[in-house]
Design a protein around this motif. Structure first.
Motif, mmCIF file in Angstrom:
data_model
loop_
_atom_site.group_PDB
_atom_site.id
_atom_site.type_symbol
_atom_site.label_atom_id
_atom_site.label_comp_id
_atom_site.label_asym_id
_atom_site.label_seq_id
_atom_site.Cartn_x
_atom_site.Cartn_y
_atom_site.Cartn_z
ATOM 1 N N ARG A 86 0.825 -1.201 0.000
ATOM 2 C CA ARG A 86 0.000 0.000 0.000
ATOM 3 C C ARG A 86 0.858 1.250 0.000
ATOM 4 O O ARG A 86 2.069 1.194 0.175
ATOM 5 C CB ARG A 86 -0.928 0.033 1.205
ATOM 6 N N SER A 87 0.187 2.383 -0.168
ATOM 7 C CA SER A 87 0.843 3.685 -0.056
ATOM 8 C C SER A 87 -0.039 4.579 0.785
ATOM 9 O O SER A 87 -1.234 4.719 0.514
ATOM 10 C CB SER A 87 1.048 4.311 -1.432
ATOM 11 N N ARG A 88 0.526 5.187 1.784
ATOM 12 C CA ARG A 88 -0.249 6.086 2.644
ATOM 13 C C ARG A 88 -0.678 7.347 1.909
ATOM 14 O O ARG A 88 -1.596 8.028 2.324
ATOM 15 C CB ARG A 88 0.550 6.441 3.890
ATOM 16 N N SER A 89 -0.022 7.645 0.798
ATOM 17 C CA SER A 89 -0.392 8.841 0.031
ATOM 18 C C SER A 89 -1.185 8.495 -1.222
ATOM 19 O O SER A 89 -1.207 9.254 -2.181
ATOM 20 C CB SER A 89 0.858 9.664 -0.295
ATOM 21 N N GLY A 90 -1.842 7.336 -1.223
ATOM 22 C CA GLY A 90 -2.768 6.980 -2.289
ATOM 23 C C GLY A 90 -2.126 6.767 -3.639
ATOM 24 O O GLY A 90 -0.953 6.399 -3.762
ATOM 25 N N GLY A 93 1.198 8.488 -4.499
ATOM 26 C CA GLY A 93 2.350 7.817 -3.896
ATOM 27 C C GLY A 93 2.723 6.537 -4.619
ATOM 28 O O GLY A 93 3.910 6.225 -4.784
ATOM 29 N N LEU A 94 1.733 5.802 -5.076
ATOM 30 C CA LEU A 94 2.008 4.578 -5.821
ATOM 31 C C LEU A 94 2.662 4.879 -7.163
ATOM 32 O O LEU A 94 3.612 4.198 -7.566
ATOM 33 C CB LEU A 94 0.718 3.779 -6.026
ATOM 34 N N VAL A 95 2.184 5.902 -7.849
ATOM 35 C CA VAL A 95 2.792 6.291 -9.129
ATOM 36 C C VAL A 95 4.239 6.728 -8.906
ATOM 37 O O VAL A 95 5.141 6.324 -9.661
ATOM 38 C CB VAL A 95 1.969 7.400 -9.831
#
Length: 174
Positions: A86-90, A93-95
């Motif tokens: 996961r990424s806490r910054s949505g 953040g994943l990109v």
């Protein structure tokens, strides 16, 4: 074939069934985007397919944390996958995570919601959860070489074998 799963949340087995079990057994490689939950689940996956590339999820026990990385890169048929739970910054953040690793696509889990989002310049793939869908379809992803060219053709598939989303992934040119 590359099979992608996530969010098993099991204590003593892989909880695979139906088409998802078939896809894991038939795969050249399997990516698991985290939250096996307990170490026997990881071992059960490895008993089905030794070419398992997993990452640690936020609910995984200490034994899994010792055996798996938090993130990894997996290459398949010329396409590079950056994998994390996961990424806490949505999505942003994943990109960024994928760009920093020169990936063609980011694989993640955590939400239990199967999706393929190619609205940004780097596609995001969440296979959902085959075992604990939490109001979503119980699902996984399957990707194979594109017979018409470069890249991969993919699909999100329920445990019953229903294909509900098709997509393509191409290697980036930059």
């Amino acid at each position: 074939m590359l099979t992608v799963v996530s969010d098993t949340h099991g204590t003593d087995g892989h909880r695979l069934r139906g088409r998802t079990l078939e896809a894991v057994r038939a795969a050249d490689r399997v990516i698991h985007a985290g939250d096996f939950y307990r170490e026997p689940v990881l071992d059960a996956f490895l008993a089905e397919n030794e070419s398992l590339f997993g990452v640690v999820g936020n609910n995984d026990d200490a034994a899994i944390r010792k055996r798996l990385p938090r993130e990894r890169i997996v290459a398949y048929e010329g396409v590079t996958f950056a994998v994390r739970h996961r990424s806490r910054s949505g999505a942003t953040g994943l990109v960024m995570f994928g760009r920093e690793r020169d990936a063609d696509v980011v694989v993640f889990g955590h939400s239990h919601r199967p999706e393929f989002d190619d609205s940004a310049d780097l596609p995001l793939l969440n296979p959902g959860s085959h075992a604990q869908p939490r109001g979503n379809r119980a699902a996984h992803a399957e990707l194979e070489p594109d017979p018409d060219g470069v890249g991969l053709v993919g699909r999100l598939v329920t445990t019953d074998g229903e294909v509900f989303r098709r997509f393509t992934v191409d290697p980036r040119d930059d």
